[in-house]
Design an enzyme around this catalytic site. Structure first.
Site, PDB file in Angstrom:
ATOM      1  CD  GLU A 103     -29.636 -52.922 -29.274  1.00 55.31           C
ATOM      2  OE1 GLU A 103     -29.660 -52.074 -28.362  1.00 55.31           O
ATOM      3  OE2 GLU A 103     -29.971 -54.106 -29.105  1.00 55.31           O
ATOM      4  CG  ASP A 104     -26.306 -51.816 -26.783  1.00 55.10           C
ATOM      5  OD1 ASP A 104     -26.930 -52.531 -27.602  1.00 55.10           O
ATOM      6  OD2 ASP A 104     -26.097 -52.187 -25.613  1.00 55.10           O
TER       7      ASP A 104
ATOM      8  CG  ASP B 280     -22.897 -60.280 -30.028  1.00 46.84           C
ATOM      9  OD1 ASP B 280     -21.849 -60.435 -30.670  1.00 46.84           O
ATOM     10  OD2 ASP B 280     -23.166 -60.958 -29.010  1.00 46.84           O
TER      11      ASP B 280
ATOM     12  CG  PHE C 246     -18.168 -58.690 -23.303  1.00 44.21           C
ATOM     13  CD1 PHE C 246     -19.289 -59.286 -23.856  1.00 44.21           C
ATOM     14  CD2 PHE C 246     -18.338 -57.814 -22.234  1.00 44.21           C
ATOM     15  CE1 PHE C 246     -20.558 -59.027 -23.356  1.00 44.21           C
ATOM     16  CE2 PHE C 246     -19.601 -57.546 -21.718  1.00 44.21           C
ATOM     17  CZ  PHE C 246     -20.714 -58.157 -22.291  1.00 44.21           C
TER      18      PHE C 246
ATOM     19  NE  ARG D 195     -26.839 -51.113 -17.883  1.00 48.60           N
ATOM     20  CZ  ARG D 195     -27.137 -51.955 -18.859  1.00 48.60           C
ATOM     21  NH1 ARG D 195     -26.799 -51.670 -20.092  1.00 48.60           N
ATOM     22  NH2 ARG D 195     -27.759 -53.095 -18.602  1.00 48.60           N
TER      23      ARG D 195
HETATM   24  P1  IMP Z   1     -27.641 -59.699 -30.230  1.00 52.24           P
HETATM   25  O1  IMP Z   1     -26.732 -60.869 -30.007  1.00 52.24           O
HETATM   26  O2  IMP Z   1     -27.311 -58.983 -31.519  1.00 52.24           O
HETATM   27  O3  IMP Z   1     -29.085 -60.104 -30.150  1.00 52.24           O
HETATM   28  O4  IMP Z   1     -27.351 -58.655 -29.063  1.00 52.24           O
HETATM   29  C1  IMP Z   1     -28.045 -58.708 -27.854  1.00 52.24           C
HETATM   30  C2  IMP Z   1     -27.516 -57.779 -26.801  1.00 52.24           C
HETATM   31  O5  IMP Z   1     -26.330 -58.319 -26.267  1.00 52.24           O
HETATM   32  C3  IMP Z   1     -27.099 -56.363 -27.208  1.00 52.24           C
HETATM   33  O6  IMP Z   1     -28.162 -55.476 -27.300  1.00 52.24           O
HETATM   34  C4  IMP Z   1     -26.213 -55.998 -26.026  1.00 52.24           C
HETATM   35  O7  IMP Z   1     -26.998 -55.527 -24.946  1.00 52.24           O
HETATM   36  C5  IMP Z   1     -25.584 -57.334 -25.653  1.00 52.24           C
HETATM   37  N1  IMP Z   1     -24.171 -57.398 -26.098  1.00 52.24           N
HETATM   38  C6  IMP Z   1     -23.667 -58.032 -27.171  1.00 52.24           C
HETATM   39  N2  IMP Z   1     -22.340 -57.867 -27.257  1.00 52.24           N
HETATM   40  C7  IMP Z   1     -21.992 -57.101 -26.188  1.00 52.24           C
HETATM   41  C8  IMP Z   1     -20.742 -56.561 -25.712  1.00 52.24           C
HETATM   42  O8  IMP Z   1     -19.642 -56.729 -26.269  1.00 52.24           O
HETATM   43  N3  IMP Z   1     -20.802 -55.824 -24.564  1.00 52.24           N
HETATM   44  C9  IMP Z   1     -21.978 -55.583 -23.899  1.00 52.24           C
HETATM   45  N4  IMP Z   1     -23.149 -56.046 -24.307  1.00 52.24           N
HETATM   46  C10 IMP Z   1     -23.164 -56.806 -25.446  1.00 52.24           C
HETATM   47 MG    MG Z   2     -26.894 -55.666 -22.314  1.00 52.77          MG
END
Ligand code: IMP
Ligand code: MG
Length: 178
Positions: free
Chosen positions: A98-99, A102, A151, A164
């Site tokens: 995963e990237d 968050d 962000f 991207r």
């Molecule tokens: P989660 O909040 O951990 O469920 O993350 C969900 C998704 O939000 C991640 O897989 C990213 O695609 C996106 N995301 C969260 N923080 C960032 C950021 O700082 N930049 C770009 N995408 C983000």
């Molecule tokens: Mg995203």
């Protein structure tokens, strides 16, 4: 540098170096056992492409696209699969790539789903982690970098599907999304 970027957090060279270290950690963990590496589309695509090439041993690739329901009252267990894996994970060692973690909501739902499908093991590699924003605890087995609550975009990460393609990871200027 792109004019919408406030600050570069990780250069191409820094990403490359860290990812090669992660590849070594992963190779050591699996000790020659077959592993299916799963790319969480689309944000992880660059990380995935570089990471898989730094892992030694027998690696299969698969891809999944999912979104959490985005309702803050749902803390876990709810994930919408937009594109499912092509192959059955039953009896396989699965490494989800995963990237960024968050809030943790997406992965805290996806990992149990893969376990429920009978994977032999399910581990997580995440390039970035924003621990300040965590709502649900998600253990990260292989973590690239911890970052502050900002962000970030580039190297697969987007804002409204843009940025991207940047080869580095940078903090987006506030005025771009305000
Ligand atoms: P989660 O909040 O951990 O469920 O993350 C969900 C998704 O939000 C991640 O897989 C990213 O695609 C996106 N995301 C969260 N923080 C960032 C950021 O700082 N930049 C770009 N995408 C983000
Ligand atoms: Mg995203």
């Amino acid at each position: 540098m792109h004019s919408d970027i406030k600050e570069i957090l990780f250069t191409e060279a820094q990403l490359k170096e860290r990812i090669s270290e992660l590849g070594k950690e992963i190779s050591t963990t699996y000790q020659g056992e077959d592993v299916t590496m799963v790319c969480v589309l689309k944000g992880a695509v660059m990380f995935f492409a570089d990471l898989v090439r730094s892992v030694e041993g027998n690696v299969s690739l698969d891809f999944i696209s999912c979104s959490s329901y985005g309702d803050s009252t749902i803390s876990t267990g709810e994930v919408k699969i937009r594109k499912d894996l092509d192959h059955d994970v039953k009896g396989k060692h699965v490494l989800v790539v995963e990237d960024i973690i968050d809030t943790g909501v997406t992965l805290s739902a996806l990992l149990p789903l893969l376990r429920k499908r009978g994977a032999k093991s399910v581990r997580l590699a995440a390039l970035l982690s924003k621990p300040d924003r965590r709502k649900v605890e998600v253990p990260i087995d292989f973590e690239g970098f911890t970052i502050p609550d900002a962000f970030v975009v580039g190297y697969g990460l987007d804002y409204a599907e843009k940025y991207r393609n940047l080869p580095y990871i940078g903090i987006l200027k506030e005025e771009v999304y305000q």
